[in-house]
Design a protein around this motif. Structure first.
Motif, PDB file in Angstrom:
ATOM      1  N   ALA A 165      68.250  53.818  52.087  1.00  0.00           N
ATOM      2  CA  ALA A 165      68.901  53.650  52.781  1.00  0.00           C
ATOM      3  C   ALA A 165      69.919  53.508  54.581  1.00  0.00           C
ATOM      4  N   PHE A 166      69.478  52.245  54.171  1.00  0.00           N
ATOM      5  CA  PHE A 166      71.071  51.633  54.572  1.00  0.00           C
ATOM      6  C   PHE A 166      72.274  51.598  53.971  1.00  0.00           C
ATOM      7  N   GLY A 167      72.292  51.431  52.710  1.00  0.00           N
ATOM      8  CA  GLY A 167      73.596  52.201  52.382  1.00  0.00           C
ATOM      9  C   GLY A 167      73.872  53.270  52.322  1.00  0.00           C
ATOM     10  N   MET A 168      73.262  54.435  52.098  1.00  0.00           N
ATOM     11  CA  MET A 168      73.278  55.909  52.426  1.00  0.00           C
ATOM     12  C   MET A 168      74.006  56.264  53.722  1.00  0.00           C
ATOM     13  N   ALA A 169      73.245  55.731  54.472  1.00  0.00           N
ATOM     14  CA  ALA A 169      73.443  55.528  56.059  1.00  0.00           C
ATOM     15  C   ALA A 169      74.946  54.923  56.647  1.00  0.00           C
ATOM     16  N   LEU A 170      74.851  53.842  55.642  1.00  0.00           N
ATOM     17  CA  LEU A 170      76.850  53.319  55.733  1.00  0.00           C
ATOM     18  C   LEU A 170      77.765  54.122  55.190  1.00  0.00           C
ATOM     19  N   TYR A 180      84.583  50.402  44.599  1.00  0.00           N
ATOM     20  CA  TYR A 180      84.067  50.203  43.083  1.00  0.00           C
ATOM     21  C   TYR A 180      84.192  48.595  42.825  1.00  0.00           C
ATOM     22  N   ALA A 181      85.522  47.548  43.170  1.00  0.00           N
ATOM     23  CA  ALA A 181      85.631  46.551  43.192  1.00  0.00           C
ATOM     24  C   ALA A 181      84.626  45.694  43.438  1.00  0.00           C
ATOM     25  N   ILE A 182      84.058  45.814  45.031  1.00  0.00           N
ATOM     26  CA  ILE A 182      82.695  45.027  45.033  1.00  0.00           C
ATOM     27  C   ILE A 182      81.981  45.655  43.901  1.00  0.00           C
ATOM     28  N   VAL A 183      81.221  46.351  43.197  1.00  0.00           N
ATOM     29  CA  VAL A 183      80.136  46.886  42.704  1.00  0.00           C
ATOM     30  C   VAL A 183      80.539  46.478  41.257  1.00  0.00           C
ATOM     31  N   ILE A 184      81.918  46.163  40.738  1.00  0.00           N
ATOM     32  CA  ILE A 184      81.718  45.252  39.337  1.00  0.00           C
ATOM     33  C   ILE A 184      81.817  43.875  39.801  1.00  0.00           C
ATOM     34  N   VAL A 185      82.163  43.441  41.137  1.00  0.00           N
ATOM     35  CA  VAL A 185      81.979  42.168  40.930  1.00  0.00           C
ATOM     36  C   VAL A 185      80.404  41.419  41.194  1.00  0.00           C
ATOM     37  N   GLN A 186      79.923  42.844  41.940  1.00  0.00           N
ATOM     38  CA  GLN A 186      78.379  42.759  41.957  1.00  0.00           C
ATOM     39  C   GLN A 186      77.550  42.329  40.839  1.00  0.00           C
ATOM     40  N   GLY A 227      72.070  55.277  42.933  1.00  0.00           N
ATOM     41  CA  GLY A 227      73.193  56.241  44.073  1.00  0.00           C
ATOM     42  C   GLY A 227      72.726  57.846  43.925  1.00  0.00           C
ATOM     43  N   GLY A 228      72.052  57.580  42.401  1.00  0.00           N
ATOM     44  CA  GLY A 228      72.258  59.621  42.364  1.00  0.00           C
ATOM     45  C   GLY A 228      71.047  59.989  42.629  1.00  0.00           C
ATOM     46  N   VAL A 229      69.826  59.002  43.483  1.00  0.00           N
ATOM     47  CA  VAL A 229      68.991  59.836  43.805  1.00  0.00           C
ATOM     48  C   VAL A 229      68.403  59.647  45.414  1.00  0.00           C
ATOM     49  N   ILE A 234      80.685  62.300  49.844  1.00  0.00           N
ATOM     50  CA  ILE A 234      78.987  62.245  49.477  1.00  0.00           C
ATOM     51  C   ILE A 234      79.573  61.273  47.980  1.00  0.00           C
ATOM     52  N   ALA A 235      81.201  61.623  47.522  1.00  0.00           N
ATOM     53  CA  ALA A 235      80.956  60.153  46.970  1.00  0.00           C
ATOM     54  C   ALA A 235      80.910  59.128  47.286  1.00  0.00           C
ATOM     55  N   LEU A 236      81.408  58.870  49.124  1.00  0.00           N
ATOM     56  CA  LEU A 236      81.164  57.357  48.923  1.00  0.00           C
ATOM     57  C   LEU A 236      79.432  57.168  50.131  1.00  0.00           C
ATOM     58  N   ALA A 237      78.557  58.066  49.796  1.00  0.00           N
ATOM     59  CA  ALA A 237      77.268  58.058  49.776  1.00  0.00           C
ATOM     60  C   ALA A 237      76.327  58.059  48.587  1.00  0.00           C
ATOM     61  N   CYS A 238      76.882  58.412  47.755  1.00  0.00           N
ATOM     62  CA  CYS A 238      76.007  57.474  46.502  1.00  0.00           C
ATOM     63  C   CYS A 238      76.735  55.422  46.475  1.00  0.00           C
ATOM     64  N   LEU A 239      77.925  55.258  46.777  1.00  0.00           N
ATOM     65  CA  LEU A 239      78.980  54.718  46.251  1.00  0.00           C
ATOM     66  C   LEU A 239      77.555  53.555  46.911  1.00  0.00           C
ATOM     67  N   PHE A 240      77.908  53.352  48.151  1.00  0.00           N
ATOM     68  CA  PHE A 240      77.295  52.056  49.143  1.00  0.00           C
ATOM     69  C   PHE A 240      75.625  51.939  48.787  1.00  0.00           C
ATOM     70  N   PRO A 241      74.955  52.546  48.356  1.00  0.00           N
ATOM     71  CA  PRO A 241      73.838  52.009  47.724  1.00  0.00           C
ATOM     72  C   PRO A 241      73.328  51.344  46.820  1.00  0.00           C
ATOM     73  N   LEU A 242      74.823  51.137  46.172  1.00  0.00           N
ATOM     74  CA  LEU A 242      75.010  50.301  45.169  1.00  0.00           C
ATOM     75  C   LEU A 242      75.172  49.095  45.051  1.00  0.00           C
ATOM     76  N   ILE A 243      75.394  49.060  46.374  1.00  0.00           N
ATOM     77  CA  ILE A 243      76.677  48.394  47.117  1.00  0.00           C
ATOM     78  C   ILE A 243      75.232  47.553  46.958  1.00  0.00           C
ATOM     79  N   THR A 244      74.199  47.681  48.484  1.00  0.00           N
ATOM     80  CA  THR A 244      73.160  47.319  49.182  1.00  0.00           C
ATOM     81  C   THR A 244      71.862  47.383  48.328  1.00  0.00           C
ATOM     82  N   VAL A 245      71.801  47.653  47.571  1.00  0.00           N
ATOM     83  CA  VAL A 245      70.389  47.652  46.613  1.00  0.00           C
ATOM     84  C   VAL A 245      71.156  45.854  45.840  1.00  0.00           C
TER      85      VAL A 245
END
Lengths: 251, 264
Positions: free
Chosen positions: B142-147, B170-176, B192-194, B228-239
């Motif tokens: 939820a925090f990732g989506m809101a962010l 994406y750079a952050i996601v790949i490093v993580q 991200g999809g959910v 929508i693109a950012l809303a799908c990406l940020f949950p990846l980072i926070t999770v």
């Protein structure tokens, strides 16, 4: 009969649960923060009937999917997998990906907005027929992308190709195209990646992936069912970016 | 009268939308499989439900969800909700705090209540043998989506290019993905999809385009999309961040316990 009604009430409740947070946040801002009457072009009655339509429509839609499309798609996937004919299975997977994405409600919503924005920006004519045509081509591009994603995904399960390499490869292509694509298409392209993983596509593709992975030895149903979804959310990005380059030139 | 014709038009349009998928499944059933349908009445009723349901949903979208998203964007950037300008100052990005607050609330609220996410987080708790707390996982998503949505509105307000945000994320996601505990990676990609449900997508799209239309100097086409693109990406980072924090705290705790000086 009673059991059917109970089922229906349950799915109605889950649609309400989906919509409720949106209503609560909007209502809070309207009543506590904005505190202004609605503008003339909106009347409250229209908004409320609209929300009822959204809830009723989504409930019926999902119920209908569970009664018709899902069991049929699953049955077909199982039948083709057990026949062991790869070409038939690939053709079926491709058609299923295209057909289910084409009818996806979220894609309908976003592609309509995109077509209007493209017309207002003067990239296509503002006649309603041209807008409709652009929306249709955008939906077809996304649908074909998902179809190809399913084919690649099925091939991967059969051959045992590593998932993360393929996904990272596709993302690298998307990022490369991002640099050369016209900026007008970038937002639409990346948004369409998130839109395809919604109501119809996910359950149908999961059924195909799980059915296939559980018949081939050494494949994990959990990991491989998920793989198809991962592909079908990257592939549209790549295809819509290419579509943008083809229709509006390089950025 | 006008309203009724628009409803009828929607019913006609959706019939064409679901025709391809119907042709595909029935075609494969009868031509390739050559088998009769079991439970044909139930399946046909299902298709009728899909048709009527999708039509009603689209009518409701036009009447309620799209106008609401646009309305919120327009109302929250009128002068009443922005601080007064001193002299000839121009508007800075920080003046639009009500928009950020709204974007954050709608992102968090829709995600916390999302039934698909509740199902996934319970499953994750079982699969991880209790290492993943379902409630904290939902909070992380939820925090990732809101962010993601808040950052999307920030980007529209400032007019910064979307490609920069996507490349950075994406750079952050790949490093993580390379450094995070292995078990969380597929789960993170799944969340991200959910988060982007059929109801959230139209509201967010309308908010973004409404905002890009209402703010002077923004182009709805260039700036309105991408939320929508950012809303799908940020949950990846926070999770994945949540898993990394958990691992880090776990290590510190182990360290403290094995260190004799820190023992009570």
């Amino acid at each position: 009969m009673a059991h059917r009604i109970r089922n229906f009430v349950l799915s109605l409740r889950s649609s309400v649960k989906d919509l409720l947070p949106v209503i609560l946040v909007v209502a809070f801002f309207q009543l506590a923060v904005i505190r202004q009457p609605l503008p003339d072009h909106l009347d409250l009655e229209d908004l409320l009937t609209g929300l009822v339509f959204v809830i009723a429509g989504l409930t019926l839609f999902i119920k209908g999917l569970e009664m018709g499309l899902f069991p049929m798609g699953e049955g077909l996937a199982k039948a083709f997998v057990s026949r062991g004919s790869a070409p038939l299975l690939l053709t079926f997977g491709f058609c299923l990906g295209v057909g289910s994405t084409f009818a996806e409600p979220a894609l309908l919503a976003v592609s309509g907005k995109a077509a209007n924005a493209v017309a207002e920006a003067g990239l296509i004519a503002t006649e309603s027929i041209d807008i409709k045509r652009f929306q249709l081509s955008l939906r077809l591009v996304v649908a074909v992308a998902v179809g190809i994603a399913v084919v690649v995904g099925i091939l991967r399960i059969i051959k045992g190709w590593p998932l993360h390499l393929l996904v990272i490869g596709l993302y690298s292509i998307a990022l490369l195209l991002l640099v050369i694509a016209p900026p007008e298409i970038v937002g639409i392209a990346f948004d369409s990646g998130g839109v395809t993983t919604s109501t119809i596509t996910v359950p149908l593709l999961t059924a195909v992936g799980v059915g296939l992975a559980s018949t081939i030895q050494g494949r994990s149903p959990l990991l491989d069912g998920f793989g198809l979804i991962a592909f079908s959310s990257v592939m549209p990005i790549v295809f819509v970016l290419l579509f943008g380059i083809a229709s509006f030139g390089y950025g | 009268m006008d309203k009724q014709t628009s409803i009828l038009a929607h019913f006609g349009g959706t019939a064409l939308d679901i025709l391809p998928i119907a042709l595909i499944v029935f075609g494969f059933q009868f031509l390739a499989l050559r088998k009769r349908l079991s439970r044909a009445p139930q399946i046909l009723t299902g298709f009728v439900f899909v048709w009527v349901g999708l039509s009603l949903f689209l009518v409701g979208l036009d009447r309620a969800l799209f106008p609401l998203g646009t309305l919120m964007a327009e109302q929250l950037i009128t002068e009443d909700f922005l601080p007064e300008l001193a002299g000839s100052d121009t508007r800075g990005w920080s003046d639009y705090y009500w928009i950020y607050l709204f974007a954050f609330s709608i992102g968090a609220a829709t995600t916390i209540a999302e039934p698909a996410l509740i199902a996934v987080s319970i499953k994750a708790h079982e699969v991880s043998a209790g290492r993943i707390d379902p409630f904290r996982l939902r909070m992380a998503v939820a925090f990732g989506m809101a962010l993601g949505i808040t950052l999307g509105t920030f980007r529209i307000i400032t007019g910064l290019p979307l490609s920069g945000f996507i490349l950075g994320a994406y750079a952050i996601v790949i490093v993580q993905a390379l450094t995070t505990p292995r078990y969380i990676v597929p789960l993170a990609f799944d969340t991200g999809g959910v988060t982007t449900s059929t109801i959230t997508v139209p509201i967010i799209a309308a908010l973004g385009i409404g905002l890009a239309t209402a703010i002077p100097g923004r182009d709805p086409l260039l700036d309105g999309f991408g939320m929508i693109a950012l809303a799908c990406l940020f949950p990846l980072i926070t999770v994945m961040g949540y898993a990394q924090l958990g691992q880090w705290f776990g290590k510190r705790l182990e360290h403290a316990e094995s260190d004799p000086e820190n023992r009570g």
